[in-house]
Design a protein around this motif. Structure first.
Motif, PDB file in Angstrom:
ATOM      1  N   GLY A  65       0.808  -1.212   0.000  1.00  0.00           N
ATOM      2  CA  GLY A  65       0.000   0.000   0.000  1.00  0.00           C
ATOM      3  C   GLY A  65       0.840   1.260   0.000  1.00  0.00           C
ATOM      4  N   PHE A  66       0.287   2.329  -0.542  1.00  0.00           N
ATOM      5  CA  PHE A  66       0.917   3.647  -0.464  1.00  0.00           C
ATOM      6  C   PHE A  66      -0.190   4.687  -0.453  1.00  0.00           C
ATOM      7  N   LYS A  67       0.152   5.896  -0.022  1.00  0.00           N
ATOM      8  CA  LYS A  67      -0.798   6.998  -0.015  1.00  0.00           C
ATOM      9  C   LYS A  67      -0.216   8.158  -0.795  1.00  0.00           C
ATOM     10  N   THR A  68      -0.966   8.640  -1.768  1.00  0.00           N
ATOM     11  CA  THR A  68      -0.511   9.800  -2.539  1.00  0.00           C
ATOM     12  C   THR A  68      -0.612  11.068  -1.681  1.00  0.00           C
ATOM     13  N   PRO A  69       0.295  12.016  -1.880  1.00  0.00           N
ATOM     14  CA  PRO A  69       0.191  13.279  -1.150  1.00  0.00           C
ATOM     15  C   PRO A  69      -1.076  14.038  -1.544  1.00  0.00           C
ATOM     16  N   ALA A  70      -1.595  14.801  -0.619  1.00  0.00           N
ATOM     17  CA  ALA A  70      -2.759  15.630  -0.905  1.00  0.00           C
ATOM     18  C   ALA A  70      -2.355  16.818  -1.777  1.00  0.00           C
ATOM     19  N   GLU A  71      -3.293  17.317  -2.560  1.00  0.00           N
ATOM     20  CA  GLU A  71      -3.033  18.488  -3.408  1.00  0.00           C
ATOM     21  C   GLU A  71      -2.608  19.696  -2.577  1.00  0.00           C
ATOM     22  N   ASN A  72      -3.231  19.841  -1.429  1.00  0.00           N
ATOM     23  CA  ASN A  72      -2.961  21.000  -0.565  1.00  0.00           C
ATOM     24  C   ASN A  72      -2.117  20.594   0.640  1.00  0.00           C
ATOM     25  N   GLU A  73      -1.240  19.625   0.440  1.00  0.00           N
ATOM     26  CA  GLU A  73      -0.406  19.115   1.529  1.00  0.00           C
ATOM     27  C   GLU A  73       0.376  20.263   2.174  1.00  0.00           C
TER      28      GLU A  73
END
Length: 397
Positions: A128-136
């Motif tokens: 699994g991985f989590k993409t960074p948020a647009e407004n990170e």
């Protein structure tokens, strides 16, 4: 033999790196190493792995707990196959989202005319991985440098200083050059860097390898790019993560191009001049200008690295531009002497140089970036903090 004739005998990296002739036929196919993540952005990530034998490979993936999608690589209309090193980019991902994936490889036994003979298929567990948020607005990273073929440093420093309790204190990892003494074979890169990273984090979080001067050395050095996903295949590039614009520069070798050690096969002065032209454009780009923070990663610092030809030429070509760019921080290695260097008459930004590979001198640099400030700590292997900066966000003109 003419110089052109001599250069024509140099091996082509992707061919040798994917060549199957050296693989014993009686050994069963398996995953040599991986998967490991590269170039993670808000909407994409590149997944890499190496198989024992030549295969056709793909990634099965999806958001949440499902893997209903499938992706493979292709070039000029041909699906990438009959290779060992796999580099597959998943695009169109949702930002700030958990994803599951697994890697799949089917051995290619050979060709009979236009017919392909396939062998056994091997499949990995789910990762699994989590993409960074647009407004990170914040992230954490750690930086190694100058490991020099001592892979035990990676778990030693990460397990000692990369966690708070059982929680990782990093979202990605930087290996800031000189992971090797000189590079002689694939197995060295796997066992001394990629596998230790995979064992701890790299199937779930990405890492970066910047080129140090020792990555320039050895019979296998020209094949290194095949094993990592460098943007446009170059060691110098820029990307944005959260509030930070990262600029990665390749300092090249520390000696002059005509030094006897390089056998007349180096052109680092020309290479640094090429990077200078690219850097001129980068610091004028909107992505650079609008970033709350700007960090440079470069193995050999143009300052505080002695008076060898490489750092002095780097100072000449990069120094004025970095001062003009008003960067917030530079992270380097090379000298094996950890230290922090405040802005002075020669550079108007702080420079942090990590330590060397000997026990008692190894360091892990930890960076916590928020929309308001950068917090950096450089921790020696015994746990003592040997460098520290807090850099508030500046008003940009």
């Amino acid at each position: 033999m003419s110089q052109i004739g001599a250069l024509s005998l140099l091996p082509v990296a992707p061919v040798l790196a994917n060549e199957s002739a050296t693989v014993p036929a009686e050994e069963k196919n398996h995953f040599v190493v991986g998967p490991y993540l590269q170039n993670m952005g808000t909407n994409e990530v590149t997944i890499m792995w190496i198989t024992h034998k030549n295969c056709f490979s793909w990634v099965e993936y999806g958001a949440g707990t499902f893997t209903s999608k499938r992706e493979f690589g292709y070039t000029n209309g041909l699906i990438e196959a009959n290779n060992r090193i796999n580099k597959i980019t998943l695009s169109g991902l949702n930002s700030g989202t958990d994803h599951k994936y697994r890697i799949v490889s089917t051995e290619i036994l050979g060709y009979k005319g236009s017919k392909v003979e396939f062998g056994e298929t091997i499949t990995s567990p789910l990762y699994g991985f989590k993409t960074p948020a647009e407004n990170e607005e914040e992230f954490k990273m750690v930086v190694f440098n100058d490991i020099h073929d001592r892979p035990q440093i990676i778990p030693q420093l990460l397990y000692r200083h990369g966690y708070t309790g059982n929680k990782r204190d990093y979202d990605f990892v930087v290996f800031n050059g000189d992971c090797f003494d000189w590079v002689t074979e694939e197995n060295q890169m796997v066992e001394h860097l990629i596998k230790p990273a995979v064992d701890i984090f790299a199937s779930e979080m990405p890492f970066i390898l910047t080129q140090g001067n020792h990555e320039c050395r050895g019979s296998f050095s020209r094949h290194i790019p095949a094993y990592f996903a460098y943007p446009e295949g170059k060691y110098y590039y820029a990307f944005t993560r959260g509030p930070v614009r990262f600029v990665i520069l390749d300092s090249g070798e520390d000696k002059a191009d005509d030094s006897v050690e390089y056998g007349g096969l180096s052109a680092f002065d020309r290479y640094r001049e090429t990077q200078k032209k690219w850097l001129e454009k980068e610091i004028e780009s909107n992505d650079f200008k609008k970033a709350p923070f700007r960090i440079v990663l470069i193995h050999i610092s143009p300052y505080h690295s002695g008076d060898w030809h490489g750092p002095m030429h780097g100072r000449e070509v990069f120094g004025p531009l970095l001062n003009k760019a008003k960067i917030d921080l530079q992270l380097s290695g090379h000298t094996h002497r950890y230290g922090t260097h405040d802005p002075d008459a020669t550079h108007n930004y702080p420079i942090v140089i990590g330590g060397g590979p000997i026990e008692g001198n190894r360091t892990l640099i930890k960076l916590h970036a928020t929309s308001k400030e950068l917090n950096l700590k450089m921790i020696r292997d015994d746990g003592e903090v040997v460098g520290k900066y807090t850099i508030p966000k500046k008003a940009r003109s």
